[in-house]
Design a protein around this motif. Structure first.
Motif, PDB file in Angstrom:
ATOM      1  N   LEU A 115      34.853  40.554  39.505  1.00 35.02           N
ATOM      2  CA  LEU A 115      35.043  40.776  40.855  1.00 35.02           C
ATOM      3  C   LEU A 115      34.382  39.710  41.496  1.00 35.02           C
ATOM      4  O   LEU A 115      34.349  38.603  41.009  1.00 35.02           O
ATOM      5  CB  LEU A 115      34.360  42.490  41.206  1.00 35.02           C
ATOM      6  CG  LEU A 115      35.028  43.210  40.372  1.00 35.02           C
ATOM      7  CD1 LEU A 115      34.421  44.908  40.925  1.00 35.02           C
ATOM      8  CD2 LEU A 115      36.443  43.526  40.491  1.00 35.02           C
ATOM      9  N   SER A 166      39.020  41.633  44.215  1.00 32.97           N
ATOM     10  CA  SER A 166      38.000  41.931  44.900  1.00 32.97           C
ATOM     11  C   SER A 166      37.067  43.112  44.678  1.00 32.97           C
ATOM     12  O   SER A 166      37.503  43.960  43.943  1.00 32.97           O
ATOM     13  CB  SER A 166      38.469  41.950  46.483  1.00 32.97           C
ATOM     14  OG  SER A 166      39.309  43.177  46.503  1.00 32.97           O
ATOM     15  N   SER A 184      49.127  50.030  39.621  1.00 29.95           N
ATOM     16  CA  SER A 184      47.917  50.162  38.923  1.00 29.95           C
ATOM     17  C   SER A 184      47.961  51.826  38.833  1.00 29.95           C
ATOM     18  O   SER A 184      47.251  52.428  37.858  1.00 29.95           O
ATOM     19  CB  SER A 184      46.720  49.564  39.663  1.00 29.95           C
ATOM     20  OG  SER A 184      46.682  49.944  41.073  1.00 29.95           O
ATOM     21  N   GLN A 218      43.499  33.043  34.910  1.00 33.11           N
ATOM     22  CA  GLN A 218      42.903  34.400  35.039  1.00 33.11           C
ATOM     23  C   GLN A 218      43.802  35.403  34.304  1.00 33.11           C
ATOM     24  O   GLN A 218      43.433  36.386  33.728  1.00 33.11           O
ATOM     25  CB  GLN A 218      43.156  34.952  36.573  1.00 33.11           C
ATOM     26  CG  GLN A 218      42.364  34.025  37.356  1.00 33.11           C
ATOM     27  CD  GLN A 218      40.731  34.552  37.644  1.00 33.11           C
ATOM     28  OE1 GLN A 218      40.222  35.145  36.770  1.00 33.11           O
ATOM     29  NE2 GLN A 218      40.250  34.121  38.826  1.00 33.11           N
ATOM     30  N   ARG A 264      46.144  35.225  54.996  1.00 30.28           N
ATOM     31  CA  ARG A 264      45.058  36.158  55.320  1.00 30.28           C
ATOM     32  C   ARG A 264      43.863  35.383  55.120  1.00 30.28           C
ATOM     33  O   ARG A 264      42.803  35.925  55.705  1.00 30.28           O
ATOM     34  CB  ARG A 264      45.222  37.103  54.001  1.00 30.28           C
ATOM     35  CG  ARG A 264      46.409  38.264  54.155  1.00 30.28           C
ATOM     36  CD  ARG A 264      46.036  39.401  53.202  1.00 30.28           C
ATOM     37  NE  ARG A 264      45.681  38.780  51.692  1.00 30.28           N
ATOM     38  CZ  ARG A 264      46.916  38.381  50.911  1.00 30.28           C
ATOM     39  NH1 ARG A 264      48.064  38.258  51.149  1.00 30.28           N
ATOM     40  NH2 ARG A 264      46.681  38.107  49.536  1.00 30.28           N
ATOM     41  N   GLU A 296      31.663  37.929  50.743  1.00 33.70           N
ATOM     42  CA  GLU A 296      32.235  36.448  50.367  1.00 33.70           C
ATOM     43  C   GLU A 296      33.462  35.831  51.168  1.00 33.70           C
ATOM     44  O   GLU A 296      34.395  36.460  51.541  1.00 33.70           O
ATOM     45  CB  GLU A 296      33.007  37.031  48.955  1.00 33.70           C
ATOM     46  CG  GLU A 296      33.416  36.029  48.059  1.00 33.70           C
ATOM     47  CD  GLU A 296      34.228  36.685  46.662  1.00 33.70           C
ATOM     48  OE1 GLU A 296      34.750  37.749  46.880  1.00 33.70           O
ATOM     49  OE2 GLU A 296      34.305  35.734  45.755  1.00 33.70           O
ATOM     50  N   TRP A 355      45.572  35.654  42.186  1.00 36.43           N
ATOM     51  CA  TRP A 355      46.473  34.476  42.804  1.00 36.43           C
ATOM     52  C   TRP A 355      45.567  33.165  42.788  1.00 36.43           C
ATOM     53  O   TRP A 355      46.232  31.962  42.972  1.00 36.43           O
ATOM     54  CB  TRP A 355      47.014  34.872  44.157  1.00 36.43           C
ATOM     55  CG  TRP A 355      46.090  35.356  44.956  1.00 36.43           C
ATOM     56  CD1 TRP A 355      45.949  36.683  45.445  1.00 36.43           C
ATOM     57  CD2 TRP A 355      45.123  34.694  45.830  1.00 36.43           C
ATOM     58  NE1 TRP A 355      44.829  36.951  46.380  1.00 36.43           N
ATOM     59  CE2 TRP A 355      44.580  35.741  46.760  1.00 36.43           C
ATOM     60  CE3 TRP A 355      44.571  33.373  46.016  1.00 36.43           C
ATOM     61  CZ2 TRP A 355      43.364  35.336  47.321  1.00 36.43           C
ATOM     62  CZ3 TRP A 355      43.367  33.002  46.882  1.00 36.43           C
ATOM     63  CH2 TRP A 355      42.694  34.203  47.694  1.00 36.43           C
ATOM     64  N   ASN A 356      44.339  33.369  42.618  1.00 36.77           N
ATOM     65  CA  ASN A 356      43.435  31.956  42.854  1.00 36.77           C
ATOM     66  C   ASN A 356      43.608  30.986  41.686  1.00 36.77           C
ATOM     67  O   ASN A 356      43.379  29.755  41.918  1.00 36.77           O
ATOM     68  CB  ASN A 356      41.827  32.316  43.216  1.00 36.77           C
ATOM     69  CG  ASN A 356      41.453  33.146  42.288  1.00 36.77           C
ATOM     70  OD1 ASN A 356      41.836  33.767  41.344  1.00 36.77           O
ATOM     71  ND2 ASN A 356      40.016  32.966  42.126  1.00 36.77           N
TER      72      ASN A 356
HETATM   73  P1  NAD Z   1      42.817  42.202  47.867  1.00 29.79           P
HETATM   74  O1  NAD Z   1      41.639  42.774  47.604  1.00 29.79           O
HETATM   75  O2  NAD Z   1      44.045  42.822  48.633  1.00 29.79           O
HETATM   76  O3  NAD Z   1      43.562  41.860  46.394  1.00 29.79           O
HETATM   77  C1  NAD Z   1      42.757  40.957  45.496  1.00 29.79           C
HETATM   78  C2  NAD Z   1      43.565  41.129  44.328  1.00 29.79           C
HETATM   79  O4  NAD Z   1      43.654  42.555  43.747  1.00 29.79           O
HETATM   80  C3  NAD Z   1      44.999  40.845  44.435  1.00 29.79           C
HETATM   81  O5  NAD Z   1      45.327  40.063  43.350  1.00 29.79           O
HETATM   82  C4  NAD Z   1      45.901  41.882  44.665  1.00 29.79           C
HETATM   83  O6  NAD Z   1      47.024  41.724  43.862  1.00 29.79           O
HETATM   84  C5  NAD Z   1      45.031  42.931  43.668  1.00 29.79           C
HETATM   85  N1  NAD Z   1      45.110  44.312  44.124  1.00 29.79           N
HETATM   86  C6  NAD Z   1      44.754  44.817  45.371  1.00 29.79           C
HETATM   87  N2  NAD Z   1      44.931  46.106  45.406  1.00 29.79           N
HETATM   88  C7  NAD Z   1      45.196  46.239  44.018  1.00 29.79           C
HETATM   89  C8  NAD Z   1      45.689  47.522  43.331  1.00 29.79           C
HETATM   90  N3  NAD Z   1      45.411  48.702  44.133  1.00 29.79           N
HETATM   91  N4  NAD Z   1      45.855  47.558  42.126  1.00 29.79           N
HETATM   92  C9  NAD Z   1      45.974  46.753  41.454  1.00 29.79           C
HETATM   93  N5  NAD Z   1      45.821  45.371  42.006  1.00 29.79           N
HETATM   94  C10 NAD Z   1      45.244  45.350  43.450  1.00 29.79           C
HETATM   95  O7  NAD Z   1      42.449  40.884  48.651  1.00 29.79           O
HETATM   96  P2  NAD Z   1      43.326  39.378  48.924  1.00 29.79           P
HETATM   97  O8  NAD Z   1      43.639  38.975  50.209  1.00 29.79           O
HETATM   98  O9  NAD Z   1      44.458  39.413  47.855  1.00 29.79           O
HETATM   99  O10 NAD Z   1      42.030  38.639  48.207  1.00 29.79           O
HETATM  100  C11 NAD Z   1      40.852  38.485  48.965  1.00 29.79           C
HETATM  101  C12 NAD Z   1      39.928  38.821  48.236  1.00 29.79           C
HETATM  102  O11 NAD Z   1      40.019  39.206  46.924  1.00 29.79           O
HETATM  103  C13 NAD Z   1      38.835  37.742  48.434  1.00 29.79           C
HETATM  104  O12 NAD Z   1      37.862  37.770  49.410  1.00 29.79           O
HETATM  105  C14 NAD Z   1      38.022  37.939  47.152  1.00 29.79           C
HETATM  106  O13 NAD Z   1      36.770  38.479  47.274  1.00 29.79           O
HETATM  107  C15 NAD Z   1      38.868  38.719  46.132  1.00 29.79           C
HETATM  108  N6  NAD Z   1      39.526  37.857  44.932  1.00 29.79           N
HETATM  109  C16 NAD Z   1      38.726  37.696  43.904  1.00 29.79           C
HETATM  110  C17 NAD Z   1      39.062  36.829  43.029  1.00 29.79           C
HETATM  111  C18 NAD Z   1      38.308  36.534  41.824  1.00 29.79           C
HETATM  112  O14 NAD Z   1      38.604  35.688  40.867  1.00 29.79           O
HETATM  113  N7  NAD Z   1      37.116  37.522  41.382  1.00 29.79           N
HETATM  114  C19 NAD Z   1      40.523  36.488  42.959  1.00 29.79           C
HETATM  115  C20 NAD Z   1      41.286  36.667  44.089  1.00 29.79           C
HETATM  116  C21 NAD Z   1      40.803  37.327  45.038  1.00 29.79           C
END
Ligand code: NAD
Length: 476
Positions: free
Chosen positions: A250, A228, A211, A156, A329, A380, A150-151
């Motif tokens: 990640l 993440s 997934s 993305q 969050r 992070e 979502w960022n």
């Molecule tokens: P999160 O770890 O729950 O989710 C991160 C992303 O993964 C979201 O888009 C979510 O929809 C997806 N996701 C979660 N569980 C999944 C699964 N089992 N299968 C497929 N997709 C899944 O955390 P959040 O609160 O949404 O985001 C916070 C953390 O995520 C941040 O601290 C950051 O580290 C990381 N993040 C990284 C990026 C990046 O550009 N690398 C982007 C967004 C979030």
């Protein structure tokens, strides 16, 4: 606000048939702006059949013709940029100018891959016997399951879609449920640009359920995930257990090295703007600032000025320089990081608090005197917090910069060529940029090492991850 939030399966915009749905919330107002239905298993089966059929069609379309269709999609993205950007700001929070830049950069990414698909060269290997031709031919890996966050809801997603399609793959992409409208706007451009039915499919639902269903499925040959580290490790393990190729983009915890031979205030100005872009919710956001003790006070002074004068507000307001965080969050997480650091002895140079009780606003924050034991030194922050650290001796500082398991992007500022070469070699990260912010262009590889993942998006490397080499030896 939305006209509709439909999924895209087999060339049709459809209402999903899952039992659940969720509200989409504007992070600047905390008010609902739409309802997003979830995909059902039956819908996913339809998407799988479509992506399988789509691959069989699309792989036979020449890369020249594929390029033409992709360029049409890119043109449509440019034409519709204002409209898509406005949706993006209202669902994700970033300021409108950043949203527009993101959408326009998506068009550049599509254009670049449209051309790069035509340069997916194989090679000829000299044979040992007369009359033999030894060839390496690059083939598309097959149907892809993509998961984008979502960022940057548009870029993305487009990095996966454009590279996969340029390579000749088909794709089912699960875009972020919190920001569904702008990816829909993007996918419409591919549809209207002429991508055949089934080649591209877009779904939303419970991420883990989707997934767990798609990754093991025999039709899917390749996984691409951005998100993440913990989720990436989980999905990569699942992909590995089914022998599927994976790209993992990640998290990061970027160090910035500021040496004594630069103009500290100029660097503070540049990096202050980078830090608070998208409210710090960027995997390559500069976070740990290692500043030489001789320029530390000037650097931190200027950086703190920039942070404290960055106007925070609704991203649609033209005066706003930093919008809200994308979801509650993140506000809770950032507040916890700051409180934890303060309890352990850190000082808040500016910011440190949430703003108001409507919308997910948090002050642009600068922390100093942060002890190693603070969580923000290891985890992070993914929010608008910069950590200022002093250094005197380069080798000792490099050990500190490299000590985290993350390895995505690093930044260094120095006018000394020897120092530049030394740090470029020593920094443990997938990308190093010196004296400017030089990463994340369509034509340059973007990717991490260590826990930050593997594989690339962007550059010719970003196309390669959707291709496999086939060796053909031919006598006669
Ligand atoms: P999160 O770890 O729950 O989710 C991160 C992303 O993964 C979201 O888009 C979510 O929809 C997806 N996701 C979660 N569980 C999944 C699964 N089992 N299968 C497929 N997709 C899944 O955390 P959040 O609160 O949404 O985001 C916070 C953390 O995520 C941040 O601290 C950051 O580290 C990381 N993040 C990284 C990026 C990046 O550009 N690398 C982007 C967004 C979030």
């Amino acid at each position: 606000m939305y006209t509709s939030l439909e999924h895209y399966i087999d060339g049709n915009w459809v209402k999903p048939s899952g039992a659940k749905s969720q509200d989409v919330i504007n992070p600047a107002t905390s008010k609902p702006i739409g309802a997003l239905g979830h995909v059902s298993k039956g819908d996913l089966d339809r998407a799988l059949a479509a992506v399988d059929k789509g691959f069989k069609t699309w792989r036979k379309v020449s890369s020249f013709e594929r390029g033409k269709i992709l360029r049409k999609a890119a043109d449509l993205v440019r034409t519709r940029a204002n409209e898509i950007a406005k949706v993006l700001t209202q669902e994700q929070g970033k300021v409108l100018a950043e949203a527009k830049a993101e959408v326009l950069s998506a068009a550049d990414i599509i254009d670049w891959y449209a051309g790069e698909g035509q340069r997916a060269y194989g090679r000829i290997i000299p044979a040992r016997a007369d009359g033999v031709r030894n060839m390496v031919v690059m083939e598309p890996v097959g149907p892809v399951a993509g998961f984008s966050p979502w960022n940057f809801p548009v870029t993305q997603a487009v990095r996966k879609i454009a590279a996969a399609l340029a390579a000749g793959c088909s794709i089912i992409i699960k875009c972020p449920e919190e920001t569904p409208g702008s990816p829909i706007g993007l996918v419409k451009c591919f549809h209207d640009g002429g991508v055949p039915a089934g080649v591209l499919n877009l779904v939303y639902g419970v991420p883990a359920e989707i997934s767990e269903y798609l990754i093991p499925h025999p039709i899917i040959r390749k996984i691409s995930f951005t998100g993440s580290v913990p989720v990436g490790k989980h999905l990569n393990a699942l992909a590995a257990s089914h022998m599927k190729r994976a790209t993992m983009e990640l998290g990061g915890h970027s160090p910035v090295l500021v040496f004594e031979d630069v103009d500290p205030e100029g660097v503070a100005k540049l990096m202050g703007a980078m830090k608070y872009r998208n409210a710090g919710q960027v995997c390559v956001s500069p976070t740990r600032f290692f500043v030489h003790e001789k320029v530390y006070d000037k650097f931190v002074g200027k950086f703190t000025d920039i942070a404290s004068t960055t106007k925070v507000g609704d991203g649609l307001d033209p005066d706003t320089r930093m919008g809200p965080l994308a979801n509650p969050r993140r506000v809770n997480a950032v507040e916890t990081f700051v409180n934890d650091a303060q309890e352990k002895g850190a000082k808040v140079a500016t910011g440190g608090k949430r703003i108001g009780n409507q919308g997910n606003f948090f002050e642009p924050t600068v922390l100093t005197d942060v002890p190693e034991s603070a969580r923000i030194m290891h985890e992070e922050p993914f929010g608008p917090v910069a950590v200022m650290l002093r250094f005197k001796e380069t080798d000792e500082m490099l050990t500190r910069a490299n000590k985290l398991p993350y390895g995505l992007a690093s930044y260094a500022f120095t006018t000394d060529a020897k120092t530049a070469t030394k740090v470029a070699d020593a920094l443990e990260s997938g990308m190093v940029t010196i004296n400017h912010f030089g990463i994340a262009l369509p034509e340059t590889p973007f990717g991490g090492i260590k826990d930050s993942g593997f594989g690339h998006e962007g550059g010719s490397e970003g196309l390669q991850v959707y291709m496999q080499a086939k060796f053909i030896s031919h006598l006669g």
